[in-house]
Motif scaffolding. Structure first.
Motif, PDB file in Angstrom:
ATOM      1  N   GLN A   1       0.835  -1.204   0.000  1.00  0.00           N
ATOM      2  CA  GLN A   1       0.000   0.000   0.000  1.00  0.00           C
ATOM      3  C   GLN A   1       0.873   1.258   0.000  1.00  0.00           C
ATOM      4  N   MET A   2       1.950   1.238   0.781  1.00  0.00           N
ATOM      5  CA  MET A   2       2.838   2.394   0.823  1.00  0.00           C
ATOM      6  C   MET A   2       3.501   2.612  -0.530  1.00  0.00           C
ATOM      7  N   ALA A   3       3.889   1.517  -1.189  1.00  0.00           N
ATOM      8  CA  ALA A   3       4.524   1.633  -2.501  1.00  0.00           C
ATOM      9  C   ALA A   3       3.574   2.256  -3.523  1.00  0.00           C
ATOM     10  N   CYS A   4       2.302   1.849  -3.493  1.00  0.00           N
ATOM     11  CA  CYS A   4       1.323   2.409  -4.434  1.00  0.00           C
ATOM     12  C   CYS A   4       1.152   3.906  -4.221  1.00  0.00           C
ATOM     13  N   LEU A   5       1.008   4.315  -2.953  1.00  0.00           N
ATOM     14  CA  LEU A   5       0.738   5.723  -2.657  1.00  0.00           C
ATOM     15  C   LEU A   5       1.977   6.598  -2.801  1.00  0.00           C
ATOM     16  N   CYS A   6       3.135   6.064  -2.399  1.00  0.00           N
ATOM     17  CA  CYS A   6       4.370   6.854  -2.437  1.00  0.00           C
ATOM     18  C   CYS A   6       5.132   6.697  -3.747  1.00  0.00           C
ATOM     19  N   ARG A   7       4.580   5.890  -4.673  1.00  0.00           N
ATOM     20  CA  ARG A   7       5.180   5.713  -6.001  1.00  0.00           C
ATOM     21  C   ARG A   7       6.603   5.168  -5.892  1.00  0.00           C
ATOM     22  N   MET A   8       6.722   4.062  -5.183  1.00  0.00           N
ATOM     23  CA  MET A   8       8.012   3.402  -5.004  1.00  0.00           C
ATOM     24  C   MET A   8       7.907   1.960  -5.486  1.00  0.00           C
ATOM     25  N   ASN A   9       8.988   1.427  -6.014  1.00  0.00           N
ATOM     26  CA  ASN A   9       9.043   0.030  -6.411  1.00  0.00           C
ATOM     27  C   ASN A   9       9.378  -0.850  -5.209  1.00  0.00           C
ATOM     28  N   LEU A  10       9.204  -2.154  -5.385  1.00  0.00           N
ATOM     29  CA  LEU A  10       9.415  -3.107  -4.299  1.00  0.00           C
ATOM     30  C   LEU A  10      10.482  -4.128  -4.659  1.00  0.00           C
ATOM     31  N   ALA A  11      11.260  -4.486  -3.662  1.00  0.00           N
ATOM     32  CA  ALA A  11      12.186  -5.612  -3.771  1.00  0.00           C
ATOM     33  C   ALA A  11      11.932  -6.517  -2.567  1.00  0.00           C
ATOM     34  N   ILE A  12      11.775  -7.820  -2.815  1.00  0.00           N
ATOM     35  CA  ILE A  12      11.533  -8.776  -1.740  1.00  0.00           C
ATOM     36  C   ILE A  12      12.759  -9.668  -1.616  1.00  0.00           C
ATOM     37  N   VAL A  13      13.285  -9.785  -0.421  1.00  0.00           N
ATOM     38  CA  VAL A  13      14.469 -10.619  -0.210  1.00  0.00           C
ATOM     39  C   VAL A  13      14.177 -11.678   0.839  1.00  0.00           C
ATOM     40  N   HIS A  14      14.623 -12.892   0.570  1.00  0.00           N
ATOM     41  CA  HIS A  14      14.559 -13.987   1.539  1.00  0.00           C
ATOM     42  C   HIS A  14      15.963 -14.544   1.712  1.00  0.00           C
ATOM     43  N   ILE A  15      16.441 -14.554   2.954  1.00  0.00           N
ATOM     44  CA  ILE A  15      17.741 -15.133   3.274  1.00  0.00           C
ATOM     45  C   ILE A  15      17.483 -16.511   3.874  1.00  0.00           C
ATOM     46  N   TYR A  16      17.910 -17.547   3.177  1.00  0.00           N
ATOM     47  CA  TYR A  16      17.627 -18.908   3.621  1.00  0.00           C
ATOM     48  C   TYR A  16      18.892 -19.582   4.142  1.00  0.00           C
ATOM     49  N   SER A  17      18.687 -20.634   4.893  1.00  0.00           N
ATOM     50  CA  SER A  17      19.803 -21.438   5.391  1.00  0.00           C
ATOM     51  C   SER A  17      19.512 -22.895   5.088  1.00  0.00           C
ATOM     52  N   VAL A  18      20.530 -23.727   5.187  1.00  0.00           N
ATOM     53  CA  VAL A  18      20.389 -25.151   4.915  1.00  0.00           C
ATOM     54  C   VAL A  18      20.751 -25.918   6.179  1.00  0.00           C
ATOM     55  N   VAL A  19      19.827 -26.734   6.650  1.00  0.00           N
ATOM     56  CA  VAL A  19      20.075 -27.578   7.815  1.00  0.00           C
ATOM     57  C   VAL A  19      20.453 -28.962   7.317  1.00  0.00           C
ATOM     58  N   LEU A  20      21.664 -29.384   7.644  1.00  0.00           N
ATOM     59  CA  LEU A  20      22.122 -30.703   7.206  1.00  0.00           C
ATOM     60  C   LEU A  20      21.486 -31.779   8.074  1.00  0.00           C
ATOM     61  N   PRO A  21      20.868 -32.783   7.463  1.00  0.00           N
ATOM     62  CA  PRO A  21      20.215 -33.834   8.254  1.00  0.00           C
ATOM     63  C   PRO A  21      21.221 -34.747   8.932  1.00  0.00           C
ATOM     64  N   MET A  22      20.796 -35.351  10.046  1.00  0.00           N
ATOM     65  CA  MET A  22      21.601 -36.369  10.705  1.00  0.00           C
ATOM     66  C   MET A  22      21.378 -37.695   9.985  1.00  0.00           C
ATOM     67  N   VAL A  23      22.459 -38.360   9.654  1.00  0.00           N
ATOM     68  CA  VAL A  23      22.356 -39.613   8.896  1.00  0.00           C
ATOM     69  C   VAL A  23      23.205 -40.685   9.561  1.00  0.00           C
ATOM     70  N   ALA A  24      22.928 -41.907   9.229  1.00  0.00           N
ATOM     71  CA  ALA A  24      23.684 -43.028   9.786  1.00  0.00           C
ATOM     72  C   ALA A  24      25.077 -43.078   9.186  1.00  0.00           C
ATOM     73  N   ASP A  25      26.000 -43.686   9.922  1.00  0.00           N
ATOM     74  CA  ASP A  25      27.365 -43.843   9.435  1.00  0.00           C
ATOM     75  C   ASP A  25      27.369 -44.556   8.092  1.00  0.00           C
ATOM     76  N   GLY A  26      28.205 -44.075   7.226  1.00  0.00           N
ATOM     77  CA  GLY A  26      28.338 -44.700   5.920  1.00  0.00           C
ATOM     78  C   GLY A  26      27.365 -44.182   4.880  1.00  0.00           C
ATOM     79  N   THR A  27      26.430 -43.321   5.301  1.00  0.00           N
ATOM     80  CA  THR A  27      25.462 -42.763   4.349  1.00  0.00           C
ATOM     81  C   THR A  27      26.049 -41.519   3.699  1.00  0.00           C
ATOM     82  N   MET A  28      25.892 -41.403   2.394  1.00  0.00           N
ATOM     83  CA  MET A  28      26.441 -40.264   1.654  1.00  0.00           C
ATOM     84  C   MET A  28      25.394 -39.153   1.539  1.00  0.00           C
ATOM     85  N   ILE A  29      25.830 -37.926   1.752  1.00  0.00           N
ATOM     86  CA  ILE A  29      24.966 -36.758   1.566  1.00  0.00           C
ATOM     87  C   ILE A  29      25.541 -35.904   0.443  1.00  0.00           C
ATOM     88  N   PHE A  30      24.726 -35.604  -0.526  1.00  0.00           N
ATOM     89  CA  PHE A  30      25.152 -34.712  -1.595  1.00  0.00           C
ATOM     90  C   PHE A  30      24.762 -33.290  -1.185  1.00  0.00           C
TER      91      PHE A  30
END
Length: 304
Positions: free
Chosen positions: A24-53
């Protein structure tokens, strides 16, 4: 290039409220929008000998982030057709990056065309006036542009009055110029508010008050600027009265730097206000007056 509002999202309900408010502010104030998402990766726990790519996990996380960003951008584009009507419609960009949220967001708002950051305030960041989340705290310290924080489920209602808390500092004039641009777009009042502490009295206080208000009158080209002072024990108490009386649709203040010890023991007024505000709150960095050009987002940029 027109200055942008940067929406920082984690796809939570609070972030969704912030995105709707920013649109709503962008429409009224005549500004463009940029949306950013900063993500992370949680490595799963796996059994010995299991390969993770590991590379495939990063690819999946990035693909999921971009898919959700695209869905959010599509939703906002549809909403913009309704909100903006035949007027200005903001252009919406999406960005996805891996990393720690505050540091990742910082890399985007350092770009010269980013004029403001918008984020949601989650309920857990407002328990019993505890400190807000670490991402919000870090951004307030690091940001070179204003940070607008929107409480979860707060609707994108029209602004009737923006309340700016003032200590009569010359550096506040630039923040007021920024707010005047927003107020002009909404045709709202801009109220300068000072909580008068017990030691502020007599002729010296009146002279300081007059000097500041004269400077505002000279430098802020907006007719609906008003001034009021109260005398309460704390700034929070004074503003709480205004919120309860529906006199404030948005709060604004300049963040004054404090030590870590000061934060932990409640010495930071900004953090205390974030933890209890019921309305959107825009926070200006203390160095905002020293930032040249588009990053300051003066009234001319809002209406170019």
């Amino acid at each position: 290039m027109r200055c942008k509002i940067l929406i920082a999202t984690d796809f939570s309900k609070a972030a969704a409220s912030a995105a709707d408010y920013a649109l709503q502010m962008a429409c009224l104030c005549r500004m463009n929008l940029a949306i950013v998402h900063i993500y992370s990766v949680v490595l799963p726990m796996v059994a010995d000998g299991t390969m993770i790519f590991q590379d495939s996990l990063y690819d999946l996380a990035e693909a999921d982030s971009l898919e959700r960003l695209s869905a959010l951008a599509a939703k906002l584009n549809l909403d913009a057709d309704r909100l903006c009507g035949d007027g200005f419609k903001p252009f919406i960009e999406i960005f996805s990056a891996i990393g720690v949220p505050a540091a990742g967001i910082k890399s985007f708002f350092n770009r010269k065309d980013m004029g403001m950051i918008v984020m949601g305030i989650k309920p857990e960041e407002r328990y019993a006036e505890t400190l807000p989340g670490s991402t919000i705290r870090k951004l307030i310290k690091w940001a070179s542009v204003p940070v607008l924080l929107v409480p979860m489920d707060f609707p994108p209602v029209p602004l009737r009055q923006i309340v700016f808390t003032s200590d009569f500092a010359d550096s506040e004039i630039i923040a007021l110029d920024f707010l005047a641009g927003i107020a002009s777009a909404y045709h709202s009042d801009l109220l300068i508010f000072h909580n008068r502490i017990s030691m502020e009295k007599g002729r010296l206080f009146l002279l300081k008050e007059k000097k500041f208000l004269d400077k505002v009158a000279q430098e802020i080209d907006y007719p609906k600027v008003f001034y009021r002072h109260k005398q309460k024990d704390t700034l929070e108490e004074a503003l709480s009265v205004m919120e309860k009386n529906s006199e404030a649709d948005m709060l604004a203040m300049v963040h004054k730097k404090h030590s870590i010890i000061g934060e932990l023991f409640g010495g930071d007024k900004t953090l205390r206000m974030i933890s209890r505000t019921q309305v959107p709150m825009i926070i200006f960095p203390q160095s905002f007056a020293d930032i040249p050009g588009p990053a300051r987002l003066g009234q001319n940029q809002l209406h170019d």
